[in-house]
Design a protein around this motif. Structure first.
Motif, short mmCIF file in Angstrom:
data_model
loop_
_atom_site.label_atom_id
_atom_site.label_comp_id
_atom_site.label_asym_id
_atom_site.label_seq_id
_atom_site.Cartn_x
_atom_site.Cartn_y
_atom_site.Cartn_z
N LYS A 21 0.81 -1.21 0.00
CA LYS A 21 0.00 0.00 0.00
C LYS A 21 0.84 1.27 0.00
O LYS A 21 0.63 2.17 -0.83
N GLU A 22 1.81 1.33 0.91
CA GLU A 22 2.58 2.57 1.03
C GLU A 22 3.53 2.79 -0.14
O GLU A 22 3.87 3.94 -0.44
N THR A 23 3.96 1.75 -0.80
CA THR A 23 4.84 1.93 -1.96
C THR A 23 4.04 2.02 -3.26
O THR A 23 4.63 2.08 -4.34
N ARG A 24 2.71 1.97 -3.16
CA ARG A 24 1.82 2.12 -4.32
C ARG A 24 2.15 1.11 -5.42
O ARG A 24 2.45 1.48 -6.56
N VAL A 25 2.05 -0.14 -5.06
CA VAL A 25 2.27 -1.21 -6.03
C VAL A 25 1.19 -1.20 -7.11
O VAL A 25 1.46 -1.37 -8.30
#
Length: 286
Positions: free
Chosen positions: A24-28
């Motif tokens: 989520k935080e790395t926007r996969v």
């Protein structure tokens, strides 16, 4: 329980938080591609992981499974017409893969004294002083670093761990891509075979003799019961089918099969009639 479990309590919570940071935080996933109606409706994605065997390094195994699942998943296609949303089934339209921007892979490295343990097993985890989990992608970008335990790492050791993580990421990503490619090829081959099998069988043009032979073979009572022969008519009885052969060069005054005028031919031709209990037909002979 292992030393990591004793240190951090519920390890499933740790794995869940690390996966959230990885995905989520790395926007996969391109979240814009999941939007159906702006501000109202979106596609909800949920990744459920089931641990089948605890043999160590659950963090890396969970991350690989989650990324492989997201890369393999296909969402249904849809069309928005005003306020109406039409979702198509697999039969109507092919499902669409997710827009995966990058594939981060976690590499966990443990420390036991002066030893470095890459992908530690359950036994190795029980004696580790600490560990570091580094998530990198195929672009050699570091997505996050998570440290556990009471080990102090020097900048040189952290740099070395990042290099190891980058190499492992390239290797594992290649394996995931290879498996997905093989699966896509197998699916296309299977779909092509199903389409080919669903096509109607082509009906070839066959001669009258072949049609008659097929009729006689398919008749379960295709035993020649009677055979009558004279100068004008040859008749054979096959179960419920009666076949009569008529010499076209003769003139028949009786017999109930028809009358044919005499023609000047070098060789006599034949006309045949088929008599069945329901229907009578007459057509050029063979």
């Amino acid at each position: 329980s292992s030393g990591i479990n004793a240190e951090y309590g519920d390890f499933s919570t740790v794995v869940t938080r690390l996966l959230e940071r990885t995905i989520k935080e790395t926007r996969v996933i391109d979240t814009e591609s999941l939007c159906i109606v702006s501000g109202e409706k979106v596609i909800n994605l949920r990744v459920d992981l089931t641990l089948l065997d605890f043999a160590g390094n659950v963090i890396d195994a969970s991350c690989i499974a989650a990324m492989a699942a997201l890369s393999h998943f296909r969402r249904p296609d849809f069309v928005v017409n005003g306020e109406e949303v039409t979702v198509f089934t697999e039969k109507d339209r092919d499902p669409i893969p997710l827009s995966v921007l990058h594939i981060p892979i976690t590499c966990t490295i443990g420390f036991a004294g002066e030893k470095i343990l890459v992908d530690p097993s359950e036994e190795e985890e029980s004696v580790m002083d600490g560990f570091v989990s580094i998530a990198t992608n195929t672009h050699h970008e570091i997505c996050y670093i998570y440290m556990g335990g009471g080990v102090t790492l020097t900048p040189a050791l952290v740099s070395k761990c990042c290099e190891i993580s980058s190499l492992k990421t390239q290797e594992i990503s290649a394996q995931i891509t290879s498996c997905l490619t093989k699966d896509a090829t197998a699916r296309k081959t299977s779909e092509a075979a199903e389409i080919e099998a669903s096509k109607p069988t082509a009906i070839s043009s066959i001669s009258l003799q072949e049609k008659m032979d097929k009729m006689l073979v398919e008749d379960r009572t295709n035993v020649c019961e009677t055979m009558e022969t004279d100068d004008q008519v040859e008749s054979a009885q096959y179960g419920s089918i009666t076949i009569r052969y008529i010499d076209e060069t003769e003139t028949l005054d009786s017999g109930g099969v028809g009358t044919v005028q005499e023609k000047e031919t070098k060789e006599p031709t034949k006309l045949a009639t088929i008599s069945t209990p329901e229907k009578k037909e007459s057509f050029p002979g063979f």
